[in-house]
Design a protein around this motif. Structure first.
Motif, PDB file in Angstrom:
ATOM      1  N   SER A  73       6.304   4.834   5.214  1.00  0.00           N
ATOM      2  CA  SER A  73       7.453   5.659   4.460  1.00  0.00           C
ATOM      3  C   SER A  73       8.435   6.206   5.279  1.00  0.00           C
ATOM      4  O   SER A  73       8.119   6.184   6.560  1.00  0.00           O
ATOM      5  CB  SER A  73       6.548   6.915   3.763  1.00  0.00           C
ATOM      6  OG  SER A  73       6.203   8.194   4.803  1.00  0.00           O
ATOM      7  N   ASP A  98       2.406   4.865  -0.474  1.00  0.00           N
ATOM      8  CA  ASP A  98       2.189   6.518  -0.614  1.00  0.00           C
ATOM      9  C   ASP A  98       3.145   6.608  -1.756  1.00  0.00           C
ATOM     10  O   ASP A  98       4.441   6.918  -1.192  1.00  0.00           O
ATOM     11  CB  ASP A  98       2.319   7.066   0.599  1.00  0.00           C
ATOM     12  CG  ASP A  98       1.814   8.755   0.516  1.00  0.00           C
ATOM     13  OD1 ASP A  98       1.790   9.110  -0.447  1.00  0.00           O
ATOM     14  OD2 ASP A  98       1.801   9.149   1.444  1.00  0.00           O
ATOM     15  N   ARG A  99       3.071   7.176  -2.853  1.00  0.00           N
ATOM     16  CA  ARG A  99       4.044   7.268  -3.912  1.00  0.00           C
ATOM     17  C   ARG A  99       4.466   8.769  -3.810  1.00  0.00           C
ATOM     18  O   ARG A  99       5.209   9.169  -4.449  1.00  0.00           O
ATOM     19  CB  ARG A  99       3.310   7.035  -5.249  1.00  0.00           C
ATOM     20  CG  ARG A  99       2.922   5.668  -5.231  1.00  0.00           C
ATOM     21  CD  ARG A  99       2.673   5.158  -6.746  1.00  0.00           C
ATOM     22  NE  ARG A  99       2.103   3.714  -6.814  1.00  0.00           N
ATOM     23  CZ  ARG A  99       2.910   2.635  -7.005  1.00  0.00           C
ATOM     24  NH1 ARG A  99       4.341   2.964  -6.996  1.00  0.00           N
ATOM     25  NH2 ARG A  99       2.583   1.583  -7.008  1.00  0.00           N
ATOM     26  N   TYR A 125       7.548   3.225  -3.395  1.00  0.00           N
ATOM     27  CA  TYR A 125       7.246   4.047  -2.213  1.00  0.00           C
ATOM     28  C   TYR A 125       7.839   5.348  -2.182  1.00  0.00           C
ATOM     29  O   TYR A 125       9.091   5.712  -2.408  1.00  0.00           O
ATOM     30  CB  TYR A 125       7.742   3.427  -1.012  1.00  0.00           C
ATOM     31  CG  TYR A 125       6.754   2.067  -0.411  1.00  0.00           C
ATOM     32  CD1 TYR A 125       5.848   2.371   0.469  1.00  0.00           C
ATOM     33  CD2 TYR A 125       6.725   0.953  -1.256  1.00  0.00           C
ATOM     34  CE1 TYR A 125       5.079   1.428   0.980  1.00  0.00           C
ATOM     35  CE2 TYR A 125       5.943  -0.286  -0.895  1.00  0.00           C
ATOM     36  CZ  TYR A 125       5.222   0.048   0.052  1.00  0.00           C
ATOM     37  OH  TYR A 125       4.086  -0.898   0.619  1.00  0.00           O
ATOM     38  N   ALA A 126       7.157   6.455  -1.492  1.00  0.00           N
ATOM     39  CA  ALA A 126       7.586   7.743  -1.594  1.00  0.00           C
ATOM     40  C   ALA A 126       8.433   8.240  -2.451  1.00  0.00           C
ATOM     41  O   ALA A 126       9.444   8.869  -2.106  1.00  0.00           O
ATOM     42  CB  ALA A 126       8.426   7.550  -0.197  1.00  0.00           C
ATOM     43  N   ALA A 180       2.369   0.072   4.489  1.00  0.00           N
ATOM     44  CA  ALA A 180       1.754   1.292   4.188  1.00  0.00           C
ATOM     45  C   ALA A 180       2.568   2.619   4.656  1.00  0.00           C
ATOM     46  O   ALA A 180       2.275   3.964   4.710  1.00  0.00           O
ATOM     47  CB  ALA A 180       0.335   1.405   4.728  1.00  0.00           C
ATOM     48  N   LYS A 231       0.657  -1.182  -0.033  1.00  0.00           N
ATOM     49  CA  LYS A 231       0.043   0.012   0.250  1.00  0.00           C
ATOM     50  C   LYS A 231       0.775   1.284  -0.026  1.00  0.00           C
ATOM     51  O   LYS A 231       0.824   2.013   0.802  1.00  0.00           O
ATOM     52  CB  LYS A 231      -0.949  -0.207   1.291  1.00  0.00           C
ATOM     53  CG  LYS A 231      -1.862  -1.045   1.274  1.00  0.00           C
ATOM     54  CD  LYS A 231      -2.853  -1.203   0.381  1.00  0.00           C
ATOM     55  CE  LYS A 231      -3.898  -2.348   0.728  1.00  0.00           C
ATOM     56  NZ  LYS A 231      -4.942  -2.480  -0.436  1.00  0.00           N
TER      57      LYS A 231
END
Length: 276
Positions: free
Chosen positions: A92, A41-42, A118-119, A90, A39
């Motif tokens: 970061s 968070d980009r 991610y991130a 999920a 999951k």
């Protein structure tokens, strides 16, 4: 057609419809499993407003050619040791900073690692990919003069599978697993008991099979009230470690609050023992 024959035909149609629906459900779970497991968070997190002196955004290079961003807080004194935080599915580096910056206040260095996908990092997450990402962080530390033997891996939830895999192949100073699973396959079978989930998992993160190969001292943190990963997983991992892992259970602990119910003190004592 008799009434009995007509009823049999209806029953057969219902049975076939049920089988088709079940097959579609299994197929959906198989094809969408990485969207369920990971999951990300980009969005790229901003530098914390309260970042201490020496705070830096670093870049590691993976063996498959990705450049990944992480945050690094150097130790207060040379040789104090570094904790590498591997966050959950999920998380970061921003969330890791807010939760774990206290470790830096204790005098240790801190790498807040992030994964591919991610991130703001390129790539798509997978088990092999996340393990390669963590491996690249240890390689970066080695390039800074911090050998793996002065690093503690801290795996949080999904990150526990990454930490265990890495500690099974490299000699690290220690390993902390917060709310870990025995394997994603075991967890999937518990959560999706009505399908053969264990045999469908593409990223099993089999920590129970890997932890016997971890020679470093380990600390396992688990809440008795964890609704996401039951405490039985932590107990089973401690048993599989063959006496090299200390299990700390928290009666009021759930999946997210362990540092608010006493885990911070257990972690600090563990770091003092393995890093000095």
């Amino acid at each position: 057609m008799t009434r009995r024959e007509g009823g049999g035909a209806v029953l057969l149609k219902l049975l076939l419809a049920g089988l088709v629906g079940y097959a579609l459900l299994v197929g959906l779970l198989y094809t969408q499993q990485r969207q369920i497991l990971f999951k990300p968070d980009r969005g790229t997190p901003e530098r914390p407003a309260d970042a201490p002196d020496g705070f830096a955004e670093i870049t590691s290079q993976t063996a498959d050619g990705l450049s990944l961003s992480h945050w690094y807080l150097p130790p207060a004194r040379a040789g104090a040791g570094v904790v590498v935080v591997l966050h959950g599915n999920a998380g970061s580096r921003d969330g890791s900073y807010r939760k774990f910056q206290e470790i830096h206040a204790w005098g240790y260095g801190l790498v807040l690692a992030d994964y591919r996908g991610y991130a703001g990092n390129p790539g798509a997450p997978s088990e092999a990919g996340l393990i390669a990402d963590a491996r690249s962080v240890l390689d970066w530390l080695a390039g800074q003069g911090v050998p793996a033997g002065r690093a503690v891996l801290y795996g949080e939830s999904l990150g526990s599978g990454v930490a265990t895999a890495l500690a099974a192949e490299r000699e690290v100073a220690g390993m902390v697993l917060e709310a870990p699973f025995t394997s994603v396959a075991d967890l999937a079978q518990q959560q999706y008991w009505y399908v053969p989930a264990k045999w469908l998992v593409r990223d099993p993160f089999d920590s129970r099979a890997r932890i016997p190969s971890v020679s470093a001292p380990s600390l396992i943190l688990h809440g008795d009230r964890d609704p996401t990963i039951p405490v039985d997983h932590g107990i089973a991992l401690a048993e599989a470690a063959g006496g090299r892992a200390e299990l700390a259970r928290f009666p009021e602990g759930d999946h997210l609050n362990l540092w608010r119910v006493g885990a911070d003190a257990r972690v600090r004592a563990f770091l003092q023992r393995v890093l000095g």
